[in-house]
Design an enzyme around this catalytic site. Structure first.
Site, PDB file in Angstrom:
ATOM      1  N   ARG A 139      50.087  30.222  38.646  1.00 39.80           N
ATOM      2  CA  ARG A 139      48.528  30.609  38.637  1.00 39.80           C
ATOM      3  C   ARG A 139      48.025  29.652  37.738  1.00 39.80           C
ATOM      4  O   ARG A 139      46.885  28.923  38.033  1.00 39.80           O
ATOM      5  CB  ARG A 139      48.289  31.822  38.309  1.00 39.80           C
ATOM      6  CG  ARG A 139      48.952  32.863  39.314  1.00 39.80           C
ATOM      7  CD  ARG A 139      48.240  32.822  40.758  1.00 39.80           C
ATOM      8  NE  ARG A 139      46.883  32.995  40.613  1.00 39.80           N
ATOM      9  CZ  ARG A 139      46.197  34.032  40.417  1.00 39.80           C
ATOM     10  NH1 ARG A 139      46.758  35.168  40.387  1.00 39.80           N
ATOM     11  NH2 ARG A 139      44.751  34.259  40.477  1.00 39.80           N
ATOM     12  N   ASP A 191      53.133  42.475  48.187  1.00 42.61           N
ATOM     13  CA  ASP A 191      51.827  42.708  47.453  1.00 42.61           C
ATOM     14  C   ASP A 191      51.670  44.381  47.489  1.00 42.61           C
ATOM     15  O   ASP A 191      52.471  45.087  48.356  1.00 42.61           O
ATOM     16  CB  ASP A 191      50.597  42.214  48.149  1.00 42.61           C
ATOM     17  CG  ASP A 191      49.497  42.504  47.510  1.00 42.61           C
ATOM     18  OD1 ASP A 191      49.427  42.799  46.428  1.00 42.61           O
ATOM     19  OD2 ASP A 191      48.139  42.332  48.370  1.00 42.61           O
ATOM     20  N   ARG A 232      35.551  37.557  40.810  1.00 40.54           N
ATOM     21  CA  ARG A 232      36.518  38.641  41.379  1.00 40.54           C
ATOM     22  C   ARG A 232      35.571  39.765  41.799  1.00 40.54           C
ATOM     23  O   ARG A 232      34.840  40.415  41.019  1.00 40.54           O
ATOM     24  CB  ARG A 232      37.786  39.116  40.488  1.00 40.54           C
ATOM     25  CG  ARG A 232      38.337  40.170  41.140  1.00 40.54           C
ATOM     26  CD  ARG A 232      39.526  40.509  40.440  1.00 40.54           C
ATOM     27  NE  ARG A 232      40.410  39.653  40.823  1.00 40.54           N
ATOM     28  CZ  ARG A 232      41.875  39.536  40.393  1.00 40.54           C
ATOM     29  NH1 ARG A 232      42.287  40.731  39.971  1.00 40.54           N
ATOM     30  NH2 ARG A 232      42.734  38.753  40.645  1.00 40.54           N
ATOM     31  N   HIS A 270      42.415  35.873  48.494  1.00 39.50           N
ATOM     32  CA  HIS A 270      42.810  35.551  47.271  1.00 39.50           C
ATOM     33  C   HIS A 270      43.334  33.919  47.124  1.00 39.50           C
ATOM     34  O   HIS A 270      44.603  33.720  47.128  1.00 39.50           O
ATOM     35  CB  HIS A 270      43.947  36.430  46.794  1.00 39.50           C
ATOM     36  CG  HIS A 270      44.085  36.448  45.260  1.00 39.50           C
ATOM     37  ND1 HIS A 270      43.298  35.824  44.568  1.00 39.50           N
ATOM     38  CD2 HIS A 270      44.943  37.205  44.596  1.00 39.50           C
ATOM     39  CE1 HIS A 270      43.650  36.219  43.259  1.00 39.50           C
ATOM     40  NE2 HIS A 270      44.734  36.921  43.277  1.00 39.50           N
TER      41      HIS A 270
HETATM   42  N1   CP Z   1      47.796  38.205  40.930  1.00 40.25           N
HETATM   43  C1   CP Z   1      46.610  38.623  40.360  1.00 40.25           C
HETATM   44  O1   CP Z   1      45.695  38.225  41.078  1.00 40.25           O
HETATM   45  O2   CP Z   1      47.143  39.331  39.322  1.00 40.25           O
HETATM   46  P1   CP Z   1      45.888  40.037  38.385  1.00 40.25           P
HETATM   47  O3   CP Z   1      45.040  40.922  39.095  1.00 40.25           O
HETATM   48  O4   CP Z   1      46.462  40.358  37.208  1.00 40.25           O
HETATM   49  O5   CP Z   1      44.801  38.994  38.282  1.00 40.25           O
HETATM   50  N1  NVA Z   2      46.224  42.974  47.249  1.00 36.51           N
HETATM   51  C1  NVA Z   2      45.795  43.392  45.718  1.00 36.51           C
HETATM   52  C2  NVA Z   2      46.306  42.050  45.115  1.00 36.51           C
HETATM   53  C3  NVA Z   2      46.179  42.154  43.765  1.00 36.51           C
HETATM   54  C4  NVA Z   2      46.540  40.831  43.019  1.00 36.51           C
HETATM   55  C5  NVA Z   2      44.551  43.705  45.481  1.00 36.51           C
HETATM   56  O1  NVA Z   2      43.474  43.341  45.978  1.00 36.51           O
HETATM   57  O2  NVA Z   2      44.437  44.742  44.589  1.00 36.51           O
END
Ligand code: CP
Ligand code: NVA
Length: 307
Positions: free
Chosen positions: A295, A227, A106, A133
């Site tokens: 997930r 989101d 990430r 994502h």
């Molecule tokens: N939806 C999602 O990716 O959540 P986290 O940021 O908690 O991993």
């Molecule tokens: N768009 C958000 C998604 C979090 C899971 C971010 O990038 O923070």
């Protein structure tokens, strides 16, 4: 019994690293894992997690998914590793891929993720970048299929910022032939590269709409999705974005204007009274926590098909 089939590509950096058939296969395997109809062992395999941004769901769902198939994980972050001191990605990737069998990363830039993949001898998974994502989209379409049985006639309306989560919904939607509508304030549309890639897959079918009017976008929609308005890394734009996104909250009024059978999804974390109301999160329409659970099943399936 159904068995995980190895994906053609080594990495999962984008939703488009898999074909439509591979996507359907992952969703089927995920369903089987969820229903406990599938036994699969990845004995002694190690997943390395590198998180340059915070995470609850992605981190824990990967950890549990890995342990459910007999593997294990190591969790790295910039402050407790040399990554934060600026060790080059090419060195980190070469070292970690000698210890681990797969890496989930990430980070901010998609190009950094690609750099990891270039230097890693093992598969690399996108655990969220600023652009995509894709693991989230796997769980999202799994949840949609659970609800509607298949993807025929499903209309998905995303209301919010046209960035990572929306982009992966668009790309996966194109692979599955799902009609996707994005409603966002002016200036927050998904980038042209993503739109063009999706349109190429949709061919002549007119199944992707980008609009600035949420009320029009929800008419006839079966799935309403949102989101956060300010993503990780955008903390200093919060005030401005809160203003720009006024009128883009999923509330009961918007839900009432969707199709009667409509469900509501949110990738989480959620900011109540911003992108969604408490009432909608807690309503019968919400599948948000089933989606979060998925997930884990979806990533268990992905790992089984990558390793
Ligand atoms: N939806 C999602 O990716 O959540 P986290 O940021 O908690 O991993
Ligand atoms: N768009 C958000 C998604 C979090 C899971 C971010 O990038 O923070």
């Amino acid at each position: 019994m159904l068995k995980p089939i190895r994906l053609a590509n080594k990495n999962f950096l984008s939703s488009l690293d898999i074909s439509s058939n591979e996507l359907l296969h992952i969703l089927e395997i995920a369903k089987n894992f969820k229903n406990k109809d599938l036994n699969f062992e990845l004995k002694d395999k190690v997943l390395g997690l590198i998180f340059d941004k915070s995470s609850t769901r992605t981190r824990v769902s990967f950890q549990v998914a890995m342990s459910r198939i007999g593997g294990t994980t190591v969790d790295l972050n910039p402050t407790t590793s040399q990554i934060g001191r600026g060790e080059p990605i090419r060195d980190t990737a070469r070292v970690l891929s000698r210890y681990c069998d797969v890496l989930a990363i990430r980070t901010f830039k998609q190009s950094d993720l690609e750099e990891y993949a270039k230097w890693s001898s093992k598969p690399v998974i996108n655990a969220l970048t600023d652009i995509e994502h894709p693991c989230q989209a796997l769980a999202d379409y799994m949840t949609i299929r659970e609800e509607f049985g298949d993807f025929k006639n499903v209309v998905l309306t995303f209301i919010g910022d046209g960035n990572n989560v929306a982009n992966s919904l668009i790309l996966c939607g194109a692979l599955l032939g799902v009609e996707v509508r994005i409603a966002c304030p002016k200036g927050y549309e998904p980038n042209d590269l993503i739109i063009n890639k999706a349109k190429k897959i949709y061919k002549n079918k007119n199944l992707l709409t980008i609009t600035n009017d949420p009320m029009i976008a929800v008419k006839g929609a079966n799935v309403l999705y949102t989101d956060v308005w300010s993503s990780m890394g955008e903390e200093n734009q919060k005030e401005e974005k809160d203003k720009d996104f006024l009128g883009f909250t999923i509330d009961q009024n918007l839900v009432r204007n969707a199709n009667k059978d409509a469900i509501v999804l949110h990738c989480l974390p959620a900011y109540r009274s911003k992108e969604i109301t408490e009432e909608v999160i807690e309503s019968k329409k919400s599948r948000i926590f089933e989606q979060a659970e998925n997930r884990m099943h979806a990533q268990q399936a992905l790992l089984s098909c990558l390793l």
